[in-house]
Design an enzyme around this catalytic site. Structure first.
Site: not given
Length: 681
Positions: A324, A157, A316
């Protein structure tokens, strides 16, 4: 002898990829054997390994410990599980930062980040680049021919959570980048408009990163720095990729993107999509009360478009809740499978998760996983196993491509420029316009491709431009060619305003787009918070309902365009609000205020009629139908996001692959379920 070209998909998979990030270093080795037994039970075909393992693989500078990874890859191979092997360069070890503290990034305010999280990297650091190349080369030499290896997973990422560093090393690197982009300091001064506020530079050595200033800094400098930060990360990716290509020829190399417009804002994925062998993406639902499945569809369509229409891979997503967000609800029964198969419908070659086994420690211990804290006697595990079985029934979709109906223009660099300070209204949000226009097309049951503003658009009957503040003259010519060739273009307000250096185009607004739209804008008139404007159809125009706009209005002067709606109030009262310009064989629409809901649907409905696009009718709201087609046939995905059964009319008979049942004229999709029909013929 030339190396073989990297494969476009993971090696060794017959059907869709199914699995997730596997972090066995968090568990005693005896748990590994239980894990692979459960993987076989659930139908797992591939796992991602080693992404955060640098400190274990290289516990001291130049001393490597691969024993545990050798045993793990051998165990996975014996059990028929393919491996997406990570280069662990997103998380350098503590010893590295102790030796090179200046490799930790510096903020624009002069704060040095500390070790203890992830992604805390100055991408200009020579020490980081050397160390990253070293561990990557070691992995490539050791595992490049391992029989379990399906593909390489570089870093993790990029851009999350840090993309830009403002240290002196980056300053020197930025000056080299500027010399390559602009050539001379005089060219930089011209591009940045440094005559304003006395910012002129006499040598490149005087230039610094756009650090904290007492008021707004130079917007063109900040835009260039965003480009520089993105390019610097990409340099590091391609350096690792080239090592892997050289030492493990034929094995595809990827890095996981985050194309959802709310999840990574600092990466130009059009540029990155050209550098990977296979586009992969991470997607997490933003559960803020909106229709999350629409954002999912949008992210999947955008990812497919970054891949140039080729199949991609969801690397993912979550089995349940994430950890989060301010509030992290669990997914409802059936939602995980529905999310997964919606990505597959829009081009993904499978469904992977973060992560396989839920962590007991660390920052993400409350993030859901395929094997939850509750273990296998749980709803999540039962749904994971059922999804694995369903994906196993979809082997035939591999290599097929999703069929789109219309296109939407999107440009990350335009978004970066528009989000800088001191624009006419802080209420105008490019992402909001993209979301809203996409949702309107989704509700017409249309599948959307995204396109770069300079791409060939001739294949699309309709192209929507929800927000393109930065548009070059070439973009203007490209859109004119598209319309003259028979296309229908719909452009929203505050588009075409500036060039690549954030300089306003000479002449009246909307700069690069005024010719194709057949109008000029004399003045912007943004609205105050809570204020609206009413739009009515003028005499002589096709009759239509009154519309309501907010946030923005323009003082429009037609230069060939016809007026379809006018402002009934506000500063531009009596002036055109929505126009249509006939140009060559096509038409170009301009919407000069913010429309939403039924009002936007009304305008898009007329534009679709102009384009000859007939939306699918007879479908319930929030039931999506998407097609994939290729050598193995045509596959119709019907996804029901409602709490009632839904009927879907078929234009050919076929076989529903998840149940094995034949279908003739109408497919019934149970509430919250997905059905996949391989059409005959």
């Amino acid at each position: 002898m030339p190396h073989p070209q990297p494969a476009p998909t993971p090696l060794g998979l017959r059907g869709p990829a199914f699995g997730g990030d596997y972090n066995p270093e968090q568990w005693p080795e005896e748990v590994w054997h239980e894990d692979v037994r459960l993987m076989r039970e659930a139908g797992v075909t591939m796992v991602s390994v080693g992404i955060f393992s640098w400190a274990l693989l290289e516990p001291e500078p130049g001393r490597y410990d691969f024993g545990w990874l050798d045993r793990l890859l051998d165990l996975l191979h014996v059990n028929g599980v393919r491996v997406d092997l990570g280069t662990p360069t997103v998380a350098p070890p503590a010893w590295f930062y102790r030796a090179h503290p200046d490799a930790l990034p510096l903020t624009a305010d002069g704060v040095r980040y500390a070790f203890g999280s992830r992604g805390a990297i100055c991408h200009s650091s020579p020490a980081y680049r050397q160390a990253a190349a070293g561990i990557t080369e070691q992995l490539a030499r050791r595992y490049g021919t391992h029989p379990a290896l399906a593909m390489w997973h570089v870093h993790n990422e990029y851009g999350v959570p840090v993309s830009a560093c403002y240290c002196d090393t980056c300053a020197a690197h930025f000056r080299r980048w500027l010399a390559a982009r602009h050539g001379t300091v005089e060219a930089v001064n011209e591009a940045w408009g440094t005559a304003f506020w006395g910012q002129r530079y006499h040598t490149l050595d005087e230039i610094q990163p756009p650090r904290a200033t007492p008021t707004v800094g130079n917007p063109a400098q900040r835009l260039d720095y965003a480009r520089f930060a993105d390019a610097t990360m990409r340099e590091n990716f391609t350096a690792e990729r080239d090592i892997l290509h050289r030492l493990a020829p034929g094995v595809p190399v990827t890095t996981n993107f985050m194309t959802a417009l709310s999840q990574c804002e600092s990466v130009d994925y059009w540029a990155w999509g050209r550098e990977v062998d296979l586009v992969t993406n991470d997607h997490y639902l933003i559960t803020d009360g909106r229709r999350t499945h629409v954002n999912l569809a949008m992210a999947a369509d955008l990812t497919r478009s970054v891949a140039g229409g080729a199949p991609w891979l969801l690397l993912e997503h979550s089995a349940g809740g994430v950890n989060w967000q301010p509030r992290n609800p669990a997914k409802l029964p059936g939602e995980m499978a529905r999310n997964s198969l919606a990505h597959v419908a829009r081009g993904s070659e499978g469904a992977m998760f973060f992560q396989w086994r839920q962590s007991r420690r660390g920052a993400e211990k409350f993030h859901s996983a395929m094997v939850p804290q509750a273990g296998t006697d749980s709803r999540v595990w039962r749904e994971v196993s059922a999804l694995g079985a369903d994906l196993g029934r979809l082997e035939g979709i591999r290599g097929t491509r999703t069929v789109a109906d219309v296109a939407m223009l999107w440009d990350w660099q335009s978004w970066w420029a528009q989000r800088l300070e001191w624009r006419p209204s802080e209420d105008h949000d490019a992402r909001e316009r993209a979301d809203t226009f996409y949702a309107a097309l989704y509700d017409h049951h249309l599948t959307v491709d995204f396109a770069h503003p300079d791409a060939d658009l001739s294949a699309y009957p309709l192209v929507v431009v929800p927000a393109l503040y930065l548009a070059t003259e070439e973009t203007g010519r490209n859109l004119r060619r598209y319309v003259e060739g028979g296309g229908t273009l719909v452009v929203s307000y505050f588009s075409g305003i500036v060039d690549a250096d954030d300089a306003v185009h000479p002449g009246p607004y909307p700069g690069a787009l005024r010719d194709v739209l057949g109008l000029t804008v004399e003045e912007f008139s943004p609205l105050l918070d809570g204020h609206t404007v009413r739009l009515t159809t003028p005499e002589g125009a096709p009759e239509g309902p009154d519309l309501t706009g907010d946030v923005w209005s323009d003082v429009v002067v037609p230069r060939g365009a016809e007026t379809l709606w006018t402002y009934a109030d506000g500063l531009p009262a009596g002036r055109p609000a929505i126009t249509r310009n006939r140009l060559g064989e096509g038409t170009a629409w301009y919407v000069s205020t913010r429309l939403s809901g039924p009002d936007l649907d009304t305008v898009l409905g007329r534009a679709l009629a102009d384009a000859g696009v007939t939306p699918r009718t007879g479908l319930a709201h929030d039931v999506e139908v998407v097609r994939r087609t290729g050598e193995t046939g045509t596959y119709l995905f019907a996804i029901n996001h409602t709490d009632a059964p839904a009927g879907v009319r078929l234009d050919a008979p076929g076989t529903e692959l998840l149940t094995g049942q034949g279908v003739v004229e109408e497919l019934t999709v149970p509430a919250g379920a997905v059905r996949v029909v391989r059409l005959d013929g």
